[in-house]
Design a protein around this motif. Structure first.
Motif, PDB file in Angstrom:
ATOM      1  N   THR A 241       0.890  -1.143  -0.042  1.00 61.53           N
ATOM      2  CA  THR A 241       0.120  -0.101   0.095  1.00 61.53           C
ATOM      3  C   THR A 241       0.875   1.169   0.098  1.00 61.53           C
ATOM      4  O   THR A 241       1.744   1.406   0.827  1.00 61.53           O
ATOM      5  N   LEU A 242       0.691   2.167  -0.990  1.00 54.62           N
ATOM      6  CA  LEU A 242       1.845   3.300  -1.163  1.00 54.62           C
ATOM      7  C   LEU A 242       1.178   4.535  -0.301  1.00 54.62           C
ATOM      8  O   LEU A 242      -0.188   4.382   0.164  1.00 54.62           O
ATOM      9  N   PRO A 243       1.956   5.223   0.042  1.00 58.47           N
ATOM     10  CA  PRO A 243       1.495   6.404   0.993  1.00 58.47           C
ATOM     11  C   PRO A 243       0.318   7.189  -0.040  1.00 58.47           C
ATOM     12  O   PRO A 243       0.418   7.296  -1.058  1.00 58.47           O
ATOM     13  N   GLU A 244      -0.450   7.940   0.767  1.00 56.35           N
ATOM     14  CA  GLU A 244      -1.643   8.687   0.067  1.00 56.35           C
ATOM     15  C   GLU A 244      -1.235   9.868  -0.747  1.00 56.35           C
ATOM     16  O   GLU A 244      -1.841  10.086  -1.813  1.00 56.35           O
ATOM     17  N   GLN A 245      -0.014  10.276  -0.356  1.00 56.04           N
ATOM     18  CA  GLN A 245       0.508  11.371  -1.210  1.00 56.04           C
ATOM     19  C   GLN A 245       1.006  10.740  -2.624  1.00 56.04           C
ATOM     20  O   GLN A 245       1.049  11.458  -3.472  1.00 56.04           O
ATOM     21  N   VAL A 246       1.275   9.679  -2.837  1.00 57.92           N
ATOM     22  CA  VAL A 246       1.530   9.160  -4.136  1.00 57.92           C
ATOM     23  C   VAL A 246       0.353   8.774  -5.027  1.00 57.92           C
ATOM     24  O   VAL A 246      -0.417   8.062  -4.652  1.00 57.92           O
ATOM     25  N   VAL A 247       0.316   9.728  -6.105  1.00 56.20           N
ATOM     26  CA  VAL A 247      -0.768   9.624  -7.066  1.00 56.20           C
ATOM     27  C   VAL A 247      -0.494   9.896  -8.379  1.00 56.20           C
ATOM     28  O   VAL A 247       0.366  10.843  -8.494  1.00 56.20           O
ATOM     29  N   TRP A 248      -1.034   9.224  -9.345  1.00 55.01           N
ATOM     30  CA  TRP A 248      -0.847   9.617 -10.689  1.00 55.01           C
ATOM     31  C   TRP A 248      -1.311  10.625 -11.126  1.00 55.01           C
ATOM     32  O   TRP A 248      -2.630  11.088 -10.971  1.00 55.01           O
ATOM     33  N   ASN A 249      -0.538  11.457 -12.010  1.00 57.39           N
ATOM     34  CA  ASN A 249      -0.949  12.951 -12.185  1.00 57.39           C
ATOM     35  C   ASN A 249      -0.950  12.977 -13.859  1.00 57.39           C
ATOM     36  O   ASN A 249       0.066  12.755 -14.474  1.00 57.39           O
ATOM     37  N   GLU A 250      -2.292  12.844 -14.084  1.00 56.63           N
ATOM     38  CA  GLU A 250      -2.597  12.551 -15.822  1.00 56.63           C
ATOM     39  C   GLU A 250      -1.898  13.638 -16.512  1.00 56.63           C
ATOM     40  O   GLU A 250      -1.298  13.169 -17.481  1.00 56.63           O
ATOM     41  N   GLU A 251      -2.021  14.627 -16.201  1.00 54.35           N
ATOM     42  CA  GLU A 251      -1.310  15.922 -16.838  1.00 54.35           C
ATOM     43  C   GLU A 251      -0.005  15.955 -17.057  1.00 54.35           C
ATOM     44  O   GLU A 251       0.340  16.245 -18.050  1.00 54.35           O
ATOM     45  N   ARG A 252       0.592  15.724 -15.885  1.00 59.29           N
ATOM     46  CA  ARG A 252       2.161  15.638 -16.050  1.00 59.29           C
ATOM     47  C   ARG A 252       2.688  14.408 -16.409  1.00 59.29           C
ATOM     48  O   ARG A 252       3.755  14.202 -17.034  1.00 59.29           O
ATOM     49  N   GLY A 253       1.986  13.153 -16.362  1.00 58.09           N
ATOM     50  CA  GLY A 253       2.239  12.117 -16.781  1.00 58.09           C
ATOM     51  C   GLY A 253       3.061  11.408 -15.943  1.00 58.09           C
ATOM     52  O   GLY A 253       4.147  10.415 -16.380  1.00 58.09           O
ATOM     53  N   HIS A 254       3.147  11.968 -14.777  1.00 58.33           N
ATOM     54  CA  HIS A 254       4.255  11.230 -13.816  1.00 58.33           C
ATOM     55  C   HIS A 254       3.317  10.964 -12.304  1.00 58.33           C
ATOM     56  O   HIS A 254       2.234  11.586 -12.093  1.00 58.33           O
ATOM     57  N   TYR A 255       4.114  10.272 -11.646  1.00 60.14           N
ATOM     58  CA  TYR A 255       3.437  10.061 -10.128  1.00 60.14           C
ATOM     59  C   TYR A 255       3.669  11.464  -9.271  1.00 60.14           C
ATOM     60  O   TYR A 255       4.868  11.792  -9.329  1.00 60.14           O
ATOM     61  N   ASP A 256       2.817  12.153  -8.707  1.00 58.48           N
ATOM     62  CA  ASP A 256       2.983  13.174  -7.610  1.00 58.48           C
ATOM     63  C   ASP A 256       3.356  12.335  -6.175  1.00 58.48           C
ATOM     64  O   ASP A 256       2.892  11.052  -6.043  1.00 58.48           O
ATOM     65  N   TYR A 257       4.275  12.942  -5.482  1.00 59.60           N
ATOM     66  CA  TYR A 257       4.451  12.527  -4.239  1.00 59.60           C
ATOM     67  C   TYR A 257       4.577  13.186  -3.115  1.00 59.60           C
ATOM     68  O   TYR A 257       4.926  12.939  -2.145  1.00 59.60           O
ATOM     69  N   GLY A 258       4.087  14.482  -3.408  1.00 62.89           N
ATOM     70  CA  GLY A 258       4.115  15.601  -2.121  1.00 62.89           C
ATOM     71  C   GLY A 258       5.440  15.988  -1.627  1.00 62.89           C
ATOM     72  O   GLY A 258       6.406  15.787  -2.455  1.00 62.89           O
ATOM     73  N   ASP A 259       5.582  16.525  -0.564  1.00 60.01           N
ATOM     74  CA  ASP A 259       6.739  17.106   0.037  1.00 60.01           C
ATOM     75  C   ASP A 259       7.448  16.100   0.751  1.00 60.01           C
ATOM     76  O   ASP A 259       6.919  15.435   1.696  1.00 60.01           O
ATOM     77  N   LEU A 260       8.904  16.099   0.669  1.00 62.20           N
ATOM     78  CA  LEU A 260       9.655  15.198   1.618  1.00 62.20           C
ATOM     79  C   LEU A 260       9.802  16.069   2.718  1.00 62.20           C
ATOM     80  O   LEU A 260       9.647  17.380   3.079  1.00 62.20           O
ATOM     81  N   ASP A 261      10.075  15.558   4.089  1.00 57.68           N
ATOM     82  CA  ASP A 261      10.638  15.926   5.097  1.00 57.68           C
ATOM     83  C   ASP A 261      12.067  16.338   5.090  1.00 57.68           C
ATOM     84  O   ASP A 261      12.859  15.709   5.587  1.00 57.68           O
ATOM     85  N   TRP A 262      12.023  17.502   4.633  1.00 59.29           N
ATOM     86  CA  TRP A 262      13.658  18.110   4.317  1.00 59.29           C
ATOM     87  C   TRP A 262      14.244  18.641   5.756  1.00 59.29           C
ATOM     88  O   TRP A 262      15.322  18.448   5.805  1.00 59.29           O
ATOM     89  N   ASP A 263      13.489  18.828   6.979  1.00 59.07           N
ATOM     90  CA  ASP A 263      14.244  19.054   7.924  1.00 59.07           C
ATOM     91  C   ASP A 263      14.817  17.805   8.467  1.00 59.07           C
ATOM     92  O   ASP A 263      16.145  17.904   8.888  1.00 59.07           O
TER      93      ASP A 263
END
Ligand code: FAQ
Length: 310
Positions: A241-263
């Protein structure tokens, strides 16, 4: 004179020529390569530790043999890349001492704990997978010795990735407990594996110059996206089961994955990872424990030399 040399150097880069050790190169080019290549070599060496601890606990003889071979490969990669870096005029001893004093960095990923057998397989799949995504373009980087070293390294990493994925495939065909271990392992390693590609392009200090010098062929974010797009279907095949932030973005033709915890990323870069102190202790202990071997080898070499001149 220097300016003319630099213009000629850039022209060679633009023409996709390899730069070789004795060729003219700007000092900043040499410096950034020593920085990146030594960090890369350190990562291979420190990278043996998270998996190495599982050699005595591998579930079967077959898995143990494979794991020993993989860990040994990482040592080979480290030594290979140190040698390539030495062609730039910095000795391996100097690079290693920078690691041990905490001055040189190594990949953040190796500061996370390996708490189950599934983690060993996940490292093969995600960590080696991310490493390949980053290193395939390095086979075409402008510095010849680094580019050539990457060809063999990538072939071996590709075997590592397959063995990790195959290990997980076996586990998901097993019991509910094994499937739970795989999911838990993925949940802990997915985000840190995305951080292996470095900070976002907007915060990447070295990217623009290193792209112009063709040390980097693609940006941190481009490679991270490439890795996410390749990984999602592989995770789905395992029933993860993938994290909910990971979603296919039809327009971009890529998976979105949200922001990483850069801190979290920068904290681990600074040496505040869960296993950072432990990793450095292990490296320092290995250096101390090996002192007698280095002394004996040096004494033996000297004896051979003096006999040859007798
Ligand atoms: N961890 O300006 P950028 C492996 C630092 S694979 C720690 O974007 P750059 C195989 C960066 O050094 C892992 N530090 O930097 C294996 C810089 O700091 P500095 C190793 C990081 O160089 C698998 C600052 O942040 N692979 O070991 C990280 O243009 C399984 C600003 O960043 C390589 O090293 C990080 N994740 O791009 C082994 C590949 N990310 O130096 C065992 C070669 C960034 O100014 C088991 N390296 N920093 O003080 C590269 O391609 C590049 O160096 C990047 C970073 C992409 C890692």
């Amino acid at each position: 004179k220097v300016e003319a040399g630099e213009a000629e150097f850039q022209a060679r880069i633009d023409a996709d020529e390899f730069i070789e050790p004795k060729d003219f190169m700007p000092e900043a080019y040499r410096k950034t390569l020593v920085r990146q290549m030594s960090q890369h070599a350190h990562s291979e060496i420190v990278g043996m530790l998270p998996e190495g601890g599982w050699v005595t606990r591998a579930p079967t003889l077959k898995r143990k043999i494979i794991l020993v071979a993989k860990v040994q490969d990482e040592a080979g990669h480290g030594l290979y890349i140190y040698s390539a870096a030495e062609t730039l005029g910095t000795s391996r001893e100097e690079m290693v001492s920078q690691l041990h004093s905490g001055k040189a960095k190594y990949s953040t990923i190796f500061n996370y704990p390996t708490t189950s057998w599934a983690d060993v397989c996940t490292i093969g799949w995600l960590v080696d997978g991310a490493a390949i995504t980053n290193q395939i373009p390095l086979c075409r980087c402008s510095y010849g010795p680094y580019a050539r070293a990457m060809i063999r390294v990538c072939k071996e990493e590709s075997f590592h990735m397959r063995q990790g994925y195959e290990g997980l495939l076996q586990m998901v065909k097993g019991t509910d407990e094994q499937r739970r271990m795989v999911q838990d392992s993925f949940d802990r390693w997915f985000w840190p594996s995305l951080m292996m590609f470095g900070p976002p392009d907007s915060d990447s200090a070295h990217s623009s110059q290193n792209m112009a010098w063709k040390i980097k062929r693609f940006s941190n974010d481009e490679l991270r996206q490439r890795f996410v797009d390749a990984t999602v279907p592989q995770a789905e095949f395992l029933g993860i089961t993938l994290p909910e932030q990971v979603v296919w973005n039809e327009e971009r033709g890529h998976y979105d994955y949200g922001d990483l915890d850069w801190d979290e990323f920068w904290a681990v870069v600074r040496g505040d990872g869960a296993c950072s102190a432990n990793r450095m202790d292990a490296r320092n202990k290995a250096l101390d424990d090996g002192a007698w071997v280095r002394e004996a080898a040096t004494a033996f070499a000297e004896k051979q030399r003096s006999r040859a001149t007798m």
